[in-house]
Design an enzyme around this catalytic site. Structure first.
Site, PDB file in Angstrom:
ATOM      1  N   ASP A   8      -3.742   6.115  -0.465  1.00 21.01           N
ATOM      2  CA  ASP A   8      -2.776   5.062  -0.750  1.00 21.01           C
ATOM      3  C   ASP A   8      -1.377   5.665  -0.591  1.00 21.01           C
ATOM      4  O   ASP A   8      -1.238   6.845  -0.227  1.00 21.01           O
ATOM      5  CB  ASP A   8      -3.011   4.497  -2.153  1.00 21.01           C
ATOM      6  CG  ASP A   8      -2.495   3.072  -2.305  1.00 21.01           C
ATOM      7  OD1 ASP A   8      -1.807   2.571  -1.404  1.00 21.01           O
ATOM      8  OD2 ASP A   8      -2.784   2.454  -3.348  1.00 21.01           O
ATOM      9  N   GLU A  10       1.742   4.692  -2.774  1.00 26.81           N
ATOM     10  CA  GLU A  10       2.674   4.726  -3.895  1.00 26.81           C
ATOM     11  C   GLU A  10       2.615   6.035  -4.679  1.00 26.81           C
ATOM     12  O   GLU A  10       3.586   6.409  -5.335  1.00 26.81           O
ATOM     13  CB  GLU A  10       2.413   3.551  -4.840  1.00 26.81           C
ATOM     14  CG  GLU A  10       2.814   2.194  -4.281  1.00 26.81           C
ATOM     15  CD  GLU A  10       1.708   1.543  -3.465  1.00 26.81           C
ATOM     16  OE1 GLU A  10       1.880   0.386  -3.061  1.00 26.81           O
ATOM     17  OE2 GLU A  10       0.663   2.201  -3.222  1.00 26.81           O
ATOM     18  N   HIS A  61      -3.519   1.668   2.246  1.00 31.01           N
ATOM     19  CA  HIS A  61      -2.301   1.047   1.700  1.00 31.01           C
ATOM     20  C   HIS A  61      -1.935  -0.197   2.486  1.00 31.01           C
ATOM     21  O   HIS A  61      -1.916  -0.176   3.729  1.00 31.01           O
ATOM     22  CB  HIS A  61      -1.123   2.023   1.756  1.00 31.01           C
ATOM     23  CG  HIS A  61       0.180   1.374   1.381  1.00 31.01           C
ATOM     24  ND1 HIS A  61       0.496   1.041   0.083  1.00 31.01           N
ATOM     25  CD2 HIS A  61       1.238   0.973   2.145  1.00 31.01           C
ATOM     26  CE1 HIS A  61       1.687   0.470   0.050  1.00 31.01           C
ATOM     27  NE2 HIS A  61       2.146   0.411   1.292  1.00 31.01           N
ATOM     28  N   HIS A 105      -1.979   5.092  -7.510  1.00 32.80           N
ATOM     29  CA  HIS A 105      -1.023   4.692  -8.545  1.00 32.80           C
ATOM     30  C   HIS A 105      -1.765   4.073  -9.722  1.00 32.80           C
ATOM     31  O   HIS A 105      -2.935   3.687  -9.618  1.00 32.80           O
ATOM     32  CB  HIS A 105      -0.030   3.675  -7.981  1.00 32.80           C
ATOM     33  CG  HIS A 105      -0.707   2.492  -7.344  1.00 32.80           C
ATOM     34  ND1 HIS A 105      -1.192   1.431  -8.076  1.00 32.80           N
ATOM     35  CD2 HIS A 105      -1.019   2.238  -6.045  1.00 32.80           C
ATOM     36  CE1 HIS A 105      -1.759   0.566  -7.262  1.00 32.80           C
ATOM     37  NE2 HIS A 105      -1.678   1.029  -6.018  1.00 32.80           N
ATOM     38  N   HIS A 117       0.583  -1.320 -10.118  1.00 30.14           N
ATOM     39  CA  HIS A 117       0.107  -2.668  -9.808  1.00 30.14           C
ATOM     40  C   HIS A 117      -1.399  -2.595  -9.572  1.00 30.14           C
ATOM     41  O   HIS A 117      -1.969  -1.503  -9.521  1.00 30.14           O
ATOM     42  CB  HIS A 117       0.822  -3.250  -8.581  1.00 30.14           C
ATOM     43  CG  HIS A 117       0.512  -2.543  -7.303  1.00 30.14           C
ATOM     44  ND1 HIS A 117       1.153  -1.376  -6.917  1.00 30.14           N
ATOM     45  CD2 HIS A 117      -0.385  -2.810  -6.319  1.00 30.14           C
ATOM     46  CE1 HIS A 117       0.681  -0.980  -5.749  1.00 30.14           C
ATOM     47  NE2 HIS A 117      -0.273  -1.820  -5.375  1.00 30.14           N
ATOM     48  N   GLU A 135      -6.855  -0.168  -9.363  1.00 34.37           N
ATOM     49  CA  GLU A 135      -7.467   0.304  -8.121  1.00 34.37           C
ATOM     50  C   GLU A 135      -8.245   1.601  -8.320  1.00 34.37           C
ATOM     51  O   GLU A 135      -9.269   1.835  -7.667  1.00 34.37           O
ATOM     52  CB  GLU A 135      -6.387   0.458  -7.047  1.00 34.37           C
ATOM     53  CG  GLU A 135      -5.804  -0.888  -6.632  1.00 34.37           C
ATOM     54  CD  GLU A 135      -4.518  -0.770  -5.837  1.00 34.37           C
ATOM     55  OE1 GLU A 135      -4.399   0.162  -5.012  1.00 34.37           O
ATOM     56  OE2 GLU A 135      -3.619  -1.612  -6.034  1.00 34.37           O
TER      57      GLU A 135
END
Length: 275
Positions: A8, A10, A61, A105, A117, A135
């Site tokens: 990902d 972030e 992502h 994240h 998020h 996630e």
């Protein structure tokens, strides 16, 4: 052995703002270069430990088209593009021996955490059997459904703590300390990559000591959505019902794989704008 590295954006060192993660923003090119470099470090670490390993790198992502293929370690296979089965874990199967989560994240509602998020801004929370999962948890449990352990996670300190709560023996690499949603104290990218490479080798070496995250079915799932029209759309899906409060939908799943796929669908519906 087959290792799957889901990457990902972030949670990459140095990244703290959507301008660095959004293809339409000015600083995205730097972000995708940093992302590719950390993927290469994790790949190198896996191959330091297991030189004959089959390494799959998963672009996980946003559009799933972020990493620079020509700059990726040529020893890895790249899974790129969407839609695809299992989303952020595209390529996961019964042959997979270990999953590594790089650049991840924290879940929505957790903080301080950089760009926390769950899936997208349309989802406020996902609860599986009453347990809030972002996630990290959703992907760890999906891997666990196939008896595959998540052996490593890198990201900010909040993401690392979240991973250890779910999988206590996971190896974590905190590449930055979160100060808030858009601020952090970050390691130099080269330092972060060196630590990530060492940690990936360690994680692969001790993978047999990491228990997969297994959630036995049947499972009750609740998803809180950001807007009422998202609930209206979600309620059109067979098996999905309105919950309490006007922003929650619920469904039952026979096992976690079924729950995971339906959460992916609801996340996609949450991006639809009203007509």
């Amino acid at each position: 052995m087959k290792a799957l590295i889901s990457v990902d954006m972030e949670g990459i060192s140095g990244i703290v703002h959507p301008t660095e993660t959004n293809p339409d923003r000015y600083d995205y090119e730097r972000g995708r270069a940093l992302m590719t470099a950390e993927a290469n470090s994790a790949t190198a670490g896996v191959l330091d430990a297991e030189p004959t390993a089959e390494v799959w790198v998963i672009d996980a992502h946003g559009p799933f088209r972020n990493m620079l293929p020509e700059q990726l370690d040529r020893r890895a296979r790249l899974v790129r593009g969407k839609p695809r089965p299992l989303g952020m874990l595209g390529g996961l199967d019964e042959r997979t021996d270990a999953v590594l989560l790089v650049g991840y994240h924290a879940r929505a509602g957790r903080g301080p955490a950089v760009m926390a998020h769950t899936m997208n801004d349309g989802i406020l929370d996902v609860r599986v059997a009453g347990r809030s999962m972002g996630e990290i948890g959703l992907n760890a449990a999906m891997a666990g459904h196939l008896d595959v352990p998540v052996v490593l996670l890198s990201g900010d300190d909040s993401a690392c703590a979240e991973a250890r709560e779910l999988v206590p023996s996971v190896v974590t690499v905190a590449v930055k300390q979160a100060l808030g949603q858009g601020a952090a104290v970050a390691l130099h990218p080269e330092e972060a990559r060196e630590r990530l490479r060492r940690a990936a080798a360690e994680a692969i070496t001790r993978r047999a000591q990491v228990l997969p995250l297994r959630l036995a079915g049947p499972l009750e799932v609740e998803v809180d959505l950001a807007a009422p029209f998202m609930v209206d759309l979600a309620a059109l899906v067979p098996g999905v019902a309105r919950g309490e409060g006007g922003r929650t939908v619920t469904f039952s799943a026979a096992d976690f794989a079924e729950a995971y796929r339906l959460v992916l669908l609801l996340a996609q519906l949450a991006t639809v704008q009203p007509g």
